[in-house]
Structure formats: structure tokens, C-alpha cells
Design an enzyme around this catalytic site. Structure first.
Site, PDB file in Angstrom:
ATOM      1  N   GLU A 331      -4.922  -0.941  -2.894  1.00  0.00           N
ATOM      2  CA  GLU A 331      -5.060   0.203  -3.817  1.00  0.00           C
ATOM      3  C   GLU A 331      -4.212   1.135  -3.265  1.00  0.00           C
ATOM      4  OE1 GLU A 331      -9.672   0.128  -5.616  1.00  0.00           O
ATOM      5  OE2 GLU A 331      -9.307   1.308  -3.682  1.00  0.00           O
ATOM      6  N   CYS A 332      -3.172   1.914  -4.483  1.00  0.00           N
ATOM      7  CA  CYS A 332      -2.415   3.076  -3.995  1.00  0.00           C
ATOM      8  C   CYS A 332      -1.804   2.920  -2.899  1.00  0.00           C
ATOM      9  CB  CYS A 332      -3.381   4.162  -4.037  1.00  0.00           C
ATOM     10  SG  CYS A 332      -2.297   5.616  -4.505  1.00  0.00           S
ATOM     11  N   GLY A 333      -2.045   3.651  -1.760  1.00  0.00           N
ATOM     12  CA  GLY A 333      -1.204   3.350  -0.652  1.00  0.00           C
ATOM     13  C   GLY A 333      -1.307   1.994  -0.105  1.00  0.00           C
ATOM     14  N   SER A 429      -2.439  -2.201  -7.148  1.00  0.00           N
ATOM     15  CA  SER A 429      -2.403  -1.349  -7.960  1.00  0.00           C
ATOM     16  C   SER A 429      -2.241   0.206  -7.599  1.00  0.00           C
ATOM     17  CB  SER A 429      -3.206  -1.532  -9.226  1.00  0.00           C
ATOM     18  OG  SER A 429      -4.670  -1.229  -8.997  1.00  0.00           O
TER      19      SER A 429
END
Length: 451
Positions: A331-333, A429
Site C-alpha cells: 500500500e502507498c509507500g 496500490s
């Protein structure tokens, strides 16, 4: 269950400082279970530091009312806490709609039938503080505002005048006031307050907040409010699907200075599905531990990009894990880490794109995504809620939407319309999710790990 919601009248009222200080002050004598309203990883890190008990999130965009009550009950039972303190988000009534409760602190207060203490920025206010209190009480009579805390008062004289105004004109007790003091404010970063996990010095600051609260807030009155909490609706709804009959799996979870944004209940959901959690550091460890799947959450990889990039053995280990078709969820990072580079420094390279930090926020909203391809956490056809908050972007240079597992119905994602880069058995994502809005998350992920 003894509980209270601490809510501000808006942003910038000092809500996190006061809430965390109260948690710290009471934790010296009681077991305090803390909660944070809304999609937030940073404030809960302060709560956890103050209480020594993992903080949890409550969010009516992610959760039904029954799930809010279930999540709250889970936290209280898991910690066997004496009291629950729930820090609100923004103003009491602020949510995703101008006219309804969804995503607001008020929705959580109603779901839990919890009394509310209103924190007011009383800078330059006296009678107007009473007017604000009256307005907040009148907007929704279902909200049980029991008391007021005045922040940013100029002096003891100012506090006493404002206290008199609020108590006489709005018939609401004032249980304390905090004189404005720049020395108790917290340093900021592009995603908000600096996470407590990074700074030992923050423990000293939280200690200072706790002492400040002891000196200026009537904690006995606060405890009385919690002791007199009305009964809560008993209707609850499960926040995760579970199956403990399957063979045990090992899930490696990245956790260090760079990666520390995880909802506590996501980890519990994995454990409820017979997963053994093994924490590892992409910065400090040489290779991925012996595991069946990897979970790489968000955090600040852009801040620690040099350390991550120089750990070549870890980069190769994770790339080999993905190439071997073993499941990875990021996720993200974690998404940034799995690209070719962050700000031109080499990273894992599962996805052949570059990621970079930007000066402006790229995504800041609740999200709704439709699953368009089967992946390690979801099956095609489902729709789920989440949130995104990032000052980075991934330069997607492909042209095939089959590269993506999710189509954005609300939010930005990677390219404005899609998110969830899918390769091998790895999906990454910008969307952060919580098991309550994706009850099959742990069930599906542990199943993939077992296959």
C-alpha cells in the site's frame, strides 16, 4: 463500557495534543484503550506511545454502525481496559457530505452512544465560545455533549471569564483550559505530524502533555462522565471473515522507520485466519524472512530512500520473492518501494516505473474501487472502500489497463482512473484499506499464501 469522545470544533484546535495528554495522564493510574476517528495512522501512534496499548481506528465510511461497535468492543476486550478515549477528526460534524454523518466524529459518537467533550479554540473568545457550544449542541440533539475544554486561552483571567460564559449561557460544564504555549506544539511533516515511532524525544513531549493535563483539566470530572456512559446498542457486525481450519501460514510484515502505517485490525484479521506474523525491516535486515507472503504497508520510504536503496540484498530478496510468484500486497509507500526507483534511487523493481515525491498533494480522499482482476486480496467484481493520502506519484508509462487490478470509482489512484498494479502474484496500490470495509482481505490473502 466506560467511554468518551474528545472532539474539536474544527482543525487546529489542539485536539491531538489534549487528547494524547489526557490519555497519558490517565494511563498513570488506569488502563486506557484509545481510538481515533477517521483514516489516520499518525495520531494513533501518539496514542499508543501515551498508553502503551495499540490504538485503533473507527470510521463510518469504512464501517457500518454494527462494525463500529464490534471494532470498539474488540479493542476494549483485547486490552481489558478501564476506559476508552476516542479522539475525533476535524470538527465534530465534518464528514464527506455537507448534510449527513458519514465519515464524521458525530457518526461514531452516535453509533457508540458515547458522551462528547468539546475542545474549543478559545483564542480571543468569551461569549462566542458559549455561542459555539450552543450551536454544536443544537445541530444534532442525538449528540450528547457533556463538557467543554477551552484551549489557547490567553491567561487565567481569560479562562475564568470564558468558563463563566459557557457554563451560564450554554448550560455546559467547563472541565479545564490550556494556556497557549508554542513549546507544546508538534513538528509537522508532509503527511501530518511526525509519527511517534520515529522519535524517542516524542516520549518526553507526551510526558509534558500529560503533566499539563494533570495541572489544567479536571480529570475526576472526565472520569465521572465516562463512568456514567449510557448503554450502547448491542447489535454488532463482524469486521473480518475468518477460517482457522486451514494450514498455518507465515506472513512477513515490513515494519521499521520507513514502513509503519498499518491498521491494527488488519494484522489481527490475518492472525484470525491462522497466520503467523513475522516483522522485518527493509532497511536493517539483509533478506526477507522465511514466509509465505509479504505485506508492505505505507509510511515514509521517500524519507529513507537512501537507506532502502543501499540495502541491495533486501531489494534482490523481495524481487526474487515476487518473481517466484509468491504473494505480495503493498500500500502507498509499499507501492513506491516496489517500483524501479524513488526519486531516481534504485528500489525493488517489481514494476518497471519510476516513483517520485512531489511538492503538492496528489491524492487526498476516501476512495471507492471496483476490482477488475483477481488478485491476492480480492476477487474480480467486488467493490471496496479505502483512502489515499500521498505527496508522490508513480510515472505509469504503460498503455494496457490490464496492468491494473482496480478501477477507481472515487479517488485518484495511480493514473487517475486505475490503481493496483498487478504482476506475478504482487498487487500494489495507493489505496489504504481497513479489514472492516474489506472483510475478505485476510481470508483471501492467507489463502493465496497457502496455495
Amino acid at each position: 463500557m466506560k467511554r468518551i469522545v474528545l472532539s474539536g470544533t474544527g482543525s487546529g484546535v489542539g485536539k491531538t495534543t489534549i487528547s494524547t495528554g489526557i490519555m497519558k495522564a490517565l494511563s498513570d493510574e488506569y488502563k486506557i484503550q484509545s481510538f481515533k476517528v477517521g483514516p489516520d495512522y499518525i495520531d494513533p501512534s501518539y496514542h499508543t506511545c501515551a498508553t502503551g496499548i495499540p490504538s485503533r481506528n473507527l470510521d463510518s465510511f469504512f464501517m457500518s454502525e454494527g462494525q463500529v461497535r464490534q471494532s470498539f468492543t474488540n479493542g476494549m476486550q483485547h486490552s481489558n481496559a478501564d476506559y476508552a478515549i476516542i479522539e475525533g477528526v476535524r470538527g465534530l460534524y465534518e464528514g464527506i457530505s455537507p448534510v449527513n454523518d458519514i465519515g464524521s466524529t458525530s457518526s461514531i459518537a452516535k453509533a457508540l452512544n458515547a458522551p462528547v467533550v468539546l475542545i474549543i479554540n478559545s483564542r480571543s473568545l468569551v461569549r462566542s465560545a458559549a455561542a459555539m457550544t450552543l450551536g454544536f449542541k443544537a445541530l444534532d440533539p442525538q449528540i450528547n455533549i457533556q463538557a467543554v475544554i477551552l484551549n489557547n486561552v490567553k491567561s487565567q483571567k481569560h479562562y475564568l471569564k470564558t468558563k463563566e460564559a459557557v457554563e451560564k449561557l450554554s448550560d455546559t460544564q467547563v472541565i479545564g483550559g490550556i494556556v497557549r504555549d508554542k513549546s507544546i506544539t508538534m513538528e509537522q511533516r508532509h503527511l501530518g505530524l511526525i509519527p511517534a515511532v520515529e522519535e524517542d524525544r516524542i516520549k518526553g513531549l507526551i510526558e509534558k502533555w500529560g503533566n499539563l493535563i494533570k495541572e489544567n483539566i479536571d480529570l475526576d470530572a472526565l472520569i465521572d462522565i465516562m463512568k456514567n456512559s449510557p448503554d450502547m446498542d448491542k447489535q454488532k457486525e463482524a469486521i473480518w471473515k475468518k477460517d482457522k481450519t486451514r494450514q498455518k501460514t507465515k506472513i512477513a510484515v515490513a515494519f521499521d522507520e520507513a514502513f509503519n502505517f498499518y491498521y491494527h485490525e488488519n494484522i489481527e484479521a490475518l492472525e484470525a485466519n491462522n497466520a503467523e506474523i513475522i516483522y522485518f525491516s527493509p532497511i536493517h535486515d539483509e533478506t526477507v524472512p522465511d514466509a509465505d507472503a509479504l505485506y508492505i504497508g505505507g509510511g515514509y520510504p521517500e524519507i529513507f530512500k537512501k537507506e532502502l536503496s543501499t540495502n541491495k540484498s533486501m531489494l534482490k530478496s523481495i524481487k526474487a520473492f515476487s518473481d517466484n510468484n509468491q504473494p505480495i500486497y503493498a500500500e502507498c509507500g509499499g507501492l513506491m518501494y516496489l517500483t524501479n526507483s524513488i526519486d531516481k534511487l534504485p528500489m525493488v523493481g517489481v514494476y518497471p516505473y519510476e516513483s517520485m515525491l512531489t511538492s503538492k498533494v496528489q491524492g487526498l480522499s476516501y476512495t471507492i474501487a471496483e476490482v477488475v482482476k483477481d488478485n491476492p486480496i480480492q476477487n474480480k467484481g467486488s467493490v471496496y472502500h479505502g483512502h489515499e493520502f500521498h505527496y508522490s506519484k508513480v510515472e505509469y508509462t504503460g498503455s494496457n489497463m490490464d496492468d491494473f487490478a482496480f478501477k477507481m470509482k472515487r479517488g485518484v489512484g495511480i493514473n487517475g482512473t486505475h490503481d493496483g498494479l498487478l504482476k506475478n502474484n504482487s498487487v500494489a496500490s495507493y489505496v489504504h484499506t481497513h479489514t472492516a470495509c474489506l472483510p475478505d482481505f485476510a481470508y483471501n490473502f492467507t489463502q493465496k499464501a497457502y496455495e
